[in-house]
Design a protein around this motif. Sequence first.
Motif, PDB file in Angstrom:
ATOM      1  N   UNK A 239       8.611   6.423   8.023  1.00 22.66           N
ATOM      2  CA  UNK A 239       7.877   6.281   9.167  1.00 22.66           C
ATOM      3  C   UNK A 239       6.254   6.158   8.993  1.00 22.66           C
ATOM      4  N   UNK A 240       5.935   7.015   7.957  1.00 23.99           N
ATOM      5  CA  UNK A 240       4.774   7.185   7.771  1.00 23.99           C
ATOM      6  C   UNK A 240       4.088   5.828   7.188  1.00 23.99           C
ATOM      7  N   UNK A 241       4.740   5.208   6.375  1.00 20.38           N
ATOM      8  CA  UNK A 241       4.553   3.885   5.780  1.00 20.38           C
ATOM      9  C   UNK A 241       4.746   2.748   6.820  1.00 20.38           C
ATOM     10  N   UNK A 248      -0.203   7.165   0.825  1.00 17.45           N
ATOM     11  CA  UNK A 248       0.491   6.553   0.042  1.00 17.45           C
ATOM     12  C   UNK A 248       0.502   5.006  -0.177  1.00 17.45           C
ATOM     13  N   UNK A 249       1.156   4.366  -1.306  1.00 16.90           N
ATOM     14  CA  UNK A 249       1.056   3.041  -1.180  1.00 16.90           C
ATOM     15  C   UNK A 249       1.993   2.302  -0.400  1.00 16.90           C
ATOM     16  N   UNK A 250       1.528   1.324   0.334  1.00 19.38           N
ATOM     17  CA  UNK A 250       2.531   0.637   1.626  1.00 19.38           C
ATOM     18  C   UNK A 250       3.387  -0.357   0.927  1.00 19.38           C
ATOM     19  N   UNK A 257       2.560   9.829  -7.300  1.00 15.37           N
ATOM     20  CA  UNK A 257       1.098  10.119  -7.825  1.00 15.37           C
ATOM     21  C   UNK A 257      -0.058  10.669  -6.964  1.00 15.37           C
ATOM     22  N   UNK A 258       0.331  10.129  -5.700  1.00 13.01           N
ATOM     23  CA  UNK A 258      -0.670  10.563  -4.596  1.00 13.01           C
ATOM     24  C   UNK A 258      -0.340  12.006  -4.063  1.00 13.01           C
ATOM     25  N   UNK A 311      10.565   4.410  -7.356  1.00 10.31           N
ATOM     26  CA  UNK A 311       9.813   3.338  -6.606  1.00 10.31           C
ATOM     27  C   UNK A 311      10.319   3.206  -5.256  1.00 10.31           C
ATOM     28  N   UNK A 312      11.521   2.778  -5.286  1.00 11.03           N
ATOM     29  CA  UNK A 312      12.262   2.009  -3.924  1.00 11.03           C
ATOM     30  C   UNK A 312      13.163   2.869  -3.542  1.00 11.03           C
ATOM     31  N   UNK A 313      13.142   4.375  -3.941  1.00 11.98           N
ATOM     32  CA  UNK A 313      14.213   5.158  -3.258  1.00 11.98           C
ATOM     33  C   UNK A 313      14.449   5.588  -1.907  1.00 11.98           C
TER      34      UNK A 313
END
Length: 315
Positions: A239-241, A248-250, A257-258, A311-313
């Motif tokens: 939801x944040x993304x 965090x990266x979109x 890492x962030x 990465x895509x979890x």
Amino acid sequence: MTAAVLAALADSARAVAHPLPGGACVCGDRDAVLADRADAGVVRHGDVVAKAHAADTDPAELAVRLDVATRIPDVLLAPLAPAAAPLHGRLVTFWPHGTPVDRDDPDSAPWEAAGALLARLHAAPLPHPLPPMRGPAKAARAVARLGAAGPHVGASAVLRAWAGLPPWARAEAPAPRPPSLCHGDLHLGQLVRAPEGHWLLIDVDDLGAGDPAWDLARPAAWFACGLLSPEEWARFLDAYRDARGPAVPLDGADPWPALDVPARALTVQTAALAITKAVAALRPLDEVEQALVDACARMGGVEVRPPELAPDATK
């Protein structure tokens, strides 16, 4: 909070709820104490909530924070009055009552709303001047309280984990990232449902400029410690993304890492408070508290990053 302050706070809430001179109370609600701590007291009467802030609250900083809440009422619950009022040496603010998250129904926790609201908060313009977000300062205060609490078998692990954090996470230096408008103390108790049915963030005491990842850190820490399920974490982070939050990266890349440093800091803060309360109550740590202390112990050598977080979890 003294009984005199709570009584005066209740009188103030009633006066705001029933402003007409001599007007009788017809709301049918008794005064309800929603919070009674040394640093804050909150009393509700009818649809009005009165909050007595900490005695050391800076009036100018609180005024800025109230102004921010007034300017983004679709994200933050807006105060009923634009300025705080003095009461028994405290600053008092007045708010409309909202329905809190149901603690007895964890499946209904509004993780999607929390993520989307945070993203919108982080994207809001930074007013000037704006005080620093107080999250790192609260973590430092929790660790200081641990040091003063007395001996405990888990304290050394917590203090080692704290010492391993970078200075900015210990409130000793500015955050390295460009600042965003941050809440500073995000947890599910900071959401209420407005009468119109939508969720809003509450509590501006720690609002300020800082690293937006701090606001995601408590759910991230719970996830890393096994206290929040992968499904709930995914609901929050997605939801944040989806709302294009900047912490965090979109693009679906690994967010850890962030989030790693703030999540470690919030784990230390929560563990320090847990030990402090356990020592004061002369009781052992419960299962959740022990899990937090164990996570601090792992920070000294073993990465606390949860294995599920590839990465895509979360997609």
